[in-house]
Structures are given as C-alpha cells and as structure tokens.
Scaffold this motif. Structure first.
Motif, PDB file in Angstrom:
ATOM      1  N   TYR A  96      15.809  46.979  20.336  1.00 51.31           N
ATOM      2  CA  TYR A  96      15.123  46.839  21.626  1.00 51.31           C
ATOM      3  C   TYR A  96      13.607  46.850  21.441  1.00 51.31           C
ATOM      4  O   TYR A  96      12.882  46.096  22.091  1.00 51.31           O
ATOM      5  CB  TYR A  96      15.539  47.942  22.619  1.00 51.31           C
ATOM      6  N   LYS A  97      13.114  47.673  20.531  1.00 52.23           N
ATOM      7  CA  LYS A  97      11.674  47.747  20.262  1.00 52.23           C
ATOM      8  C   LYS A  97      11.150  46.368  19.823  1.00 52.23           C
ATOM      9  O   LYS A  97      10.116  45.899  20.281  1.00 52.23           O
ATOM     10  CB  LYS A  97      11.435  48.795  19.166  1.00 52.23           C
ATOM     11  N   LYS A  98      11.917  45.714  18.950  1.00 53.59           N
ATOM     12  CA  LYS A  98      11.541  44.390  18.433  1.00 53.59           C
ATOM     13  C   LYS A  98      11.530  43.377  19.581  1.00 53.59           C
ATOM     14  O   LYS A  98      10.583  42.606  19.745  1.00 53.59           O
ATOM     15  CB  LYS A  98      12.574  43.986  17.369  1.00 53.59           C
ATOM     16  N   LEU A  99      12.578  43.436  20.379  1.00 55.07           N
ATOM     17  CA  LEU A  99      12.704  42.516  21.510  1.00 55.07           C
ATOM     18  C   LEU A  99      11.527  42.686  22.476  1.00 55.07           C
ATOM     19  O   LEU A  99      10.958  41.722  22.975  1.00 55.07           O
ATOM     20  CB  LEU A  99      14.015  42.838  22.213  1.00 55.07           C
ATOM     21  N   GLN A 100      11.160  43.959  22.693  1.00 59.61           N
ATOM     22  CA  GLN A 100      10.063  44.269  23.595  1.00 59.61           C
ATOM     23  C   GLN A 100       8.761  43.621  23.087  1.00 59.61           C
ATOM     24  O   GLN A 100       7.971  43.115  23.870  1.00 59.61           O
ATOM     25  CB  GLN A 100       9.894  45.790  23.634  1.00 59.61           C
ATOM     26  N   GLU A 101       8.573  43.639  21.784  1.00 56.73           N
ATOM     27  CA  GLU A 101       7.354  43.058  21.206  1.00 56.73           C
ATOM     28  C   GLU A 101       7.363  41.534  21.265  1.00 56.73           C
ATOM     29  O   GLU A 101       6.329  40.903  21.468  1.00 56.73           O
ATOM     30  CB  GLU A 101       7.207  43.521  19.744  1.00 56.73           C
ATOM     31  N   GLU A 102       8.561  40.963  21.086  1.00 57.35           N
ATOM     32  CA  GLU A 102       8.637  39.498  21.013  1.00 57.35           C
ATOM     33  C   GLU A 102       8.709  38.845  22.385  1.00 57.35           C
ATOM     34  O   GLU A 102       8.295  37.694  22.553  1.00 57.35           O
ATOM     35  CB  GLU A 102       9.868  39.089  20.189  1.00 57.35           C
ATOM     36  N   ASP A 103       9.221  39.563  23.354  1.00 55.22           N
ATOM     37  CA  ASP A 103       9.471  38.961  24.673  1.00 55.22           C
ATOM     38  C   ASP A 103       8.211  38.991  25.523  1.00 55.22           C
ATOM     39  O   ASP A 103       8.101  39.754  26.479  1.00 55.22           O
ATOM     40  CB  ASP A 103      10.621  39.720  25.366  1.00 55.22           C
ATOM     41  N   THR A 104       7.188  38.182  25.136  1.00 58.81           N
ATOM     42  CA  THR A 104       5.971  38.104  25.950  1.00 58.81           C
ATOM     43  C   THR A 104       5.710  36.658  26.337  1.00 58.81           C
ATOM     44  O   THR A 104       5.793  35.774  25.472  1.00 58.81           O
ATOM     45  CB  THR A 104       4.754  38.641  25.175  1.00 58.81           C
ATOM     46  N   PRO A 105       5.354  36.344  27.571  1.00 52.88           N
ATOM     47  CA  PRO A 105       5.380  37.331  28.650  1.00 52.88           C
ATOM     48  C   PRO A 105       6.795  37.835  28.890  1.00 52.88           C
ATOM     49  O   PRO A 105       7.754  37.104  28.694  1.00 52.88           O
ATOM     50  CB  PRO A 105       4.856  36.540  29.845  1.00 52.88           C
ATOM     51  N   ARG A 106       6.846  39.052  29.376  1.00 53.29           N
ATOM     52  CA  ARG A 106       8.119  39.742  29.499  1.00 53.29           C
ATOM     53  C   ARG A 106       9.055  39.032  30.474  1.00 53.29           C
ATOM     54  O   ARG A 106       8.694  38.766  31.614  1.00 53.29           O
ATOM     55  CB  ARG A 106       7.816  41.151  30.015  1.00 53.29           C
ATOM     56  N   PHE A 127      13.336  62.905  35.640  1.00 50.96           N
ATOM     57  CA  PHE A 127      13.329  62.622  34.197  1.00 50.96           C
ATOM     58  C   PHE A 127      12.435  61.414  33.921  1.00 50.96           C
ATOM     59  O   PHE A 127      11.614  61.427  33.007  1.00 50.96           O
ATOM     60  CB  PHE A 127      14.759  62.316  33.720  1.00 50.96           C
ATOM     61  N   TYR A 128      12.621  60.374  34.718  1.00 53.92           N
ATOM     62  CA  TYR A 128      11.866  59.124  34.541  1.00 53.92           C
ATOM     63  C   TYR A 128      10.365  59.392  34.658  1.00 53.92           C
ATOM     64  O   TYR A 128       9.570  58.898  33.857  1.00 53.92           O
ATOM     65  CB  TYR A 128      12.333  58.126  35.611  1.00 53.92           C
ATOM     66  N   ASN A 129       9.994  60.224  35.642  1.00 53.21           N
ATOM     67  CA  ASN A 129       8.576  60.505  35.864  1.00 53.21           C
ATOM     68  C   ASN A 129       7.940  61.254  34.692  1.00 53.21           C
ATOM     69  O   ASN A 129       6.735  61.233  34.524  1.00 53.21           O
ATOM     70  CB  ASN A 129       8.384  61.330  37.139  1.00 53.21           C
ATOM     71  N   MET A 130       8.750  61.906  33.912  1.00 54.00           N
ATOM     72  CA  MET A 130       8.207  62.651  32.782  1.00 54.00           C
ATOM     73  C   MET A 130       7.774  61.721  31.652  1.00 54.00           C
ATOM     74  O   MET A 130       6.966  62.076  30.811  1.00 54.00           O
ATOM     75  CB  MET A 130       9.270  63.628  32.276  1.00 54.00           C
ATOM     76  N   GLY A 131       8.322  60.536  31.638  1.00 48.73           N
ATOM     77  CA  GLY A 131       7.970  59.576  30.594  1.00 48.73           C
ATOM     78  C   GLY A 131       9.111  58.615  30.365  1.00 48.73           C
ATOM     79  O   GLY A 131      10.262  59.035  30.316  1.00 48.73           O
ATOM     80  N   SER A 132       8.790  57.302  30.273  1.00 47.47           N
ATOM     81  CA  SER A 132       9.849  56.334  30.025  1.00 47.47           C
ATOM     82  C   SER A 132       9.308  55.211  29.148  1.00 47.47           C
ATOM     83  O   SER A 132       8.119  55.178  28.837  1.00 47.47           O
ATOM     84  CB  SER A 132      10.382  55.782  31.345  1.00 47.47           C
ATOM     85  N   ILE A 133      10.191  54.297  28.766  1.00 46.42           N
ATOM     86  CA  ILE A 133       9.786  53.162  27.935  1.00 46.42           C
ATOM     87  C   ILE A 133       8.973  52.203  28.805  1.00 46.42           C
ATOM     88  O   ILE A 133       9.321  51.964  29.972  1.00 46.42           O
ATOM     89  CB  ILE A 133      11.036  52.462  27.359  1.00 46.42           C
ATOM     90  N   ALA A 134       7.891  51.650  28.251  1.00 49.78           N
ATOM     91  CA  ALA A 134       6.996  50.786  29.032  1.00 49.78           C
ATOM     92  C   ALA A 134       7.772  49.665  29.719  1.00 49.78           C
ATOM     93  O   ALA A 134       8.623  49.023  29.093  1.00 49.78           O
ATOM     94  CB  ALA A 134       5.928  50.196  28.110  1.00 49.78           C
ATOM     95  N   GLY A 135       7.486  49.467  30.990  1.00 49.65           N
ATOM     96  CA  GLY A 135       8.091  48.370  31.739  1.00 49.65           C
ATOM     97  C   GLY A 135       9.435  48.705  32.363  1.00 49.65           C
ATOM     98  O   GLY A 135      10.012  47.877  33.069  1.00 49.65           O
TER      99      GLY A 135
END
Ligand SMILES: [Zn+2]
Length: 454
Positions: A340-350, A362-370
């Motif tokens: 998923y990390k790789k996909l996140q980097e390659e999928d631009t624009p998202r 939980f989400y408000n404490m921190g989540s993956i960008a986007g």
C-alpha cells in the motif's frame, strides 16, 4: 530490553521479600522454641498490632472483633490485577483478609497506569500480580499473599478455588466471566463480579448464599453479541469508573465475609453510569433459573466430571475471539502495508480511496495520509431497504477507483470490504475492493513507527 530488566528486578525483589518473610518466620519459631513457653499472658482474640491497625473498622457495629476475625480467617482469590483488581486488592489487604491470592498472566504496560492504581511507572514490564502484591504488602504486611502469574483456565481454576472463602472476578472478557462463575458454583464459593467499560459499570454478588443465590449464567444466560465484546484495550475506559467498581467489589467482599447473607434473599445488579442521569441504579434479579446450565439441580456442568467432562467451550460460547474474522477476505483481496505504501507513492494524482474504519477517536489520533474516516459502528447500523447506506462517503459509489479499507489490526476492514462488495461497489469484480492487511498496527511496525497507535 528495559521492560525485561524491570520485570526481572521486580521478580528478584519479590523473591527477596519472600526470603525475608521466611527468615522472619524462622526467627520467630526459634525464639518460641528458646522460650519454650508461648505467650500465655495474651488473653485477647486478636493480635496486639491488629487492634491498632484495624481500629477504625473494629469499632463499626457491622465489623467488630467477630468481623475482624472472620476477615483474618478468609482466603480470597482475586482474578485480574487490572483496573478493578487493583483497588479491590488494596482495600481487601488494608481490611486484613488472612490470605489474598492474585491471579493474572499479564505484565504492566504504560497504558494501564491511568486506571490500574496498584501499579507504577517504575514497575512497567513487571508481572501485574507481582506489582500489585508489592503495593498491597506496603499497605499491610500482615496479610499472606500468593501471586499467580497465569491467566485462569479450565485447568487451573479448580485448584485455585479449592480452599477459597470468596472469589472476585476483576477480569474483562466475557468468556472468562462464565468460566469463573461456573467454577465458583462447582467449588461452592461466593463470587463478587464486576465489569466496567467506557463510562459504565455493573456489579453483583453471585452464588450467595452458596447454593441458593443466582450465578452469572442465571443473570446472563446468553453472552453479549460478539461485536459488542470489547475489552478495555480496544473499548476505552475512564480511570475513576473502573476504580469505583473495584472499590465497590471490595466493599461487597467485606460484607460477604463479615455479615450473614440477607434474608429473604434479594439478589441485585448494581449499575453505575458516568455518562449523565442518575449515577447508580439497582435492578432486582430474579434469582436462580430452574434451567440454569451451571447451577440448577440437573445442571450439565454438575453432572459432568468437573474439570474433564463438564466444561463447555467458553470461547465458542461467547462468539469466538477477535480472531474469528481473520479470514473474511481471500489473499488476493488484501494488500500488505508495504504494497500500500508503494501504491500511495505511485498513485499521483491520487485516484484510489482509502477508508479508515476505526472509530473517530482513534482516527483523530493519527491516520494514513488521505484516509477518509468511516467509523465501523456506523457501518453496523441497518441500511435502508432501498438505495445505498448513508454512511458511504459521497462520490464513492459513483466512482470506479479502487477502494482500500484499513482499521486497527485488520479485522473490521475485512468485514467492511465484504460489505461494500455485497452492496455492489466492486462493479461485478471490475473494481478492486480490499483491505490493508494488519491495519494501523502493521503500518506502525513496518512503515511509519511514529504513527500513534492505541
Ligand atoms: Zn445459574
């Protein structure tokens, strides 16, 4: 590393303390031998130091010397050295029960300290039972303590309760509650059972009087739905809420040990809520169920051979552990955090969707960008008969971009992925709908160690 060292230090200190006690006992015995005459001048039922230590409860009509002697004679088994067990054990130690056995297989974590008041920052990493016994001993060294560094199971609970006067259920798992209650029925031991979650608590005294009072199964013949069984680790709890319930457990325990059972029998369930409205409510219980699985006359449990023949499968009875949803999705429907990390980097624009199905806090404490937050509890709400459920993010259904689901550890994400497919969002298999395997926990461990995770 440091946790291991702390654990070893506490274990060594416990060992040292035990040696000191053995030495003190040996010296006492030697002194008695030397004088060859016991102190016959002492003509009072309690030891001299007891009159001092317990003075303020001795003068209560409900305790008195008889009550204090009953406490001193009692052997109490307290299961769970956490948020309930800490205050309960500390007060029972302070009150002077004769023998206190504390049972728990967990070690102290920093996230326990806001509510588990028997533990300290310095004892993080130590076994909870060692830490709690140390705290109790500081309060009252006159009590005999036994620390059992194990979780209760069908194998060890019988022997643990064999000589018990009273048991306290201070655990936080449904399956264990049934096990403890069944074992208390079999052993003829009264049980003070409490629970606390989020801002609410409940408490009842079970199998009291022994053989007549209802057991946990009489009160809760069916376990709560598996989805609602959250332990404090996932469910969240306010420290004082669990503290109130633990203190009340100690109070009920002292009452059971020092006073005769109420006549006529009036079993109750005490409910506590810190979320508004009256704080305490008492619900009358019906008493024993004539068809109770555990305590009725023709109970399956009693007819079994106790430890071997009669025990049910507690985990299955309670709808399985959190592991039940592990295989909702097929391997090709799941991506690793690295993928998923790789996909996140390659999928631009998202172009893809990432739905974080943890609860909002939980989400408000921190989540993956986007990531877009779609709380799991909302996805459980019934959907309208026609059309799509209202919790779907706008634009998701009309789009054709792949959908990735992520949650805390990778169970709920699979459930929601399956649900989206059922709703037809995978466009008959032409659109990817799947989850990020292992959830935010795997993400923290393998991609971004700064991610806050609770
Ligand atoms: Zn029953």
């Amino acid at each position: 590393m440091s946790a291991d060292l702390r654990r070893r230090i506490v274990a060594a200190e416990a060992e040292l303390q035990s040696l000191r006690e053995q030495l003190a006992l040996a010296e006492e015995a030697e002194a008695a031998d030397r004088s060859m005459q016991p102190d016959s001048s002492w003509k009072w039922p309690l030891a001299a130091s007891d009159y001092d230590r317990y003075a303020r409860q001795l003068i209560l009509p409900s305790v008195g010397v008889q009550g204090q002697l009953a406490l001193k004679k009692a052997s109490v088994v307290l299961i769970g050295a956490g948020g309930l067990g800490c205050p309960a054990a500390l007060y029972l130690a302070g009150a002077g029960v004769g023998h206190l056995t504390v049972v728990d297989g967990d070690t102290v974590e920093t996230s326990n300290l806001h509510r588990q008041i028997g533990h300290t920052t310095a004892r993080t990493g130590a076994y909870k039972v060692d830490s709690l016994v140390e705290a109790c001993r500081e309060r009252n060294p006159e009590v005999k303590y036994t620390a059992v560094r194990e979780h209760v199971t069908v194998d060890n609970i019988g022997p643990l309760l064999a000589n018990a006067t009273l048991a306290l259920d201070c655990t936080d798992h449904a399956a264990v509650r049934y096990l403890i209650s069944d074992a208390c029925v079999l052993a003829g031991v009264p049980l003070v059972s409490a629970a606390a979650l989020r801002t609410d608590g409940q408490l009842s005294v079970l199998n009291w009087p022994v053989g007549r009072g209802p057991c946990y199964r009489c009160v809760f013949p069916r376990p709560p739905p598996a989805a609602s069984q959250m332990s404090c680790a996932e469910g969240g709890v306010l420290g004082p809420v669990v503290g109130v319930m633990g203190v009340l457990q100690a109070l009920e325990a002292i009452r059971v040990l020092t006073q005769p059972p109420p006549e006529p029998l009036q079993p109750t369930l005490l409910l506590f809520s810190a979320s508004g409205g009256p704080s305490f409510r008492t619900v009358r219980l019906r008493g024993r169920r004539s068809d109770c699985f555990a305590c009725s006359d023709d109970s399956v449990l009693k007819k079994g051979d106790g430890l071997d023949g009669g025990w049910p499968d507690y985990v299955q009875f309670c709808g399985g552990s959190t592991a039940v949803t592990q295989h909702v999705l097929a391997p090709e429907e799941r991506v690793s955090v690295e993928m998923y990390k790789k996909l996140q980097e390659e999928d631009t624009p998202r172009k893809h969707w990432l739905l974080d199905v943890r609860e909002k806090e939980f989400y408000n404490m921190g989540s993956i960008a986007g990531a877009v937050n779609v709380p799991f509890s909302q996805t459980r709400a019934g959907s309208s008969p026609e059309g799509l459920p209202s919790w779907l993010p706008s634009g998701l259904a009309e789009d054709t971009a792949p959908i990735y689901l992520v949650c805390r550890v990778g169970n709920d994400s699979q459930v929601v992925a399956r649900q989206l497919k059922t709703l037809g969002l995978d466009r008959e298999g032409t659109r990817f709908v799947g989850d990020v395997e292992g959830g935010l926990l795997a993400w923290k461990q393998r991609v971004d160690e700064t991610m806050p995770f609770v």
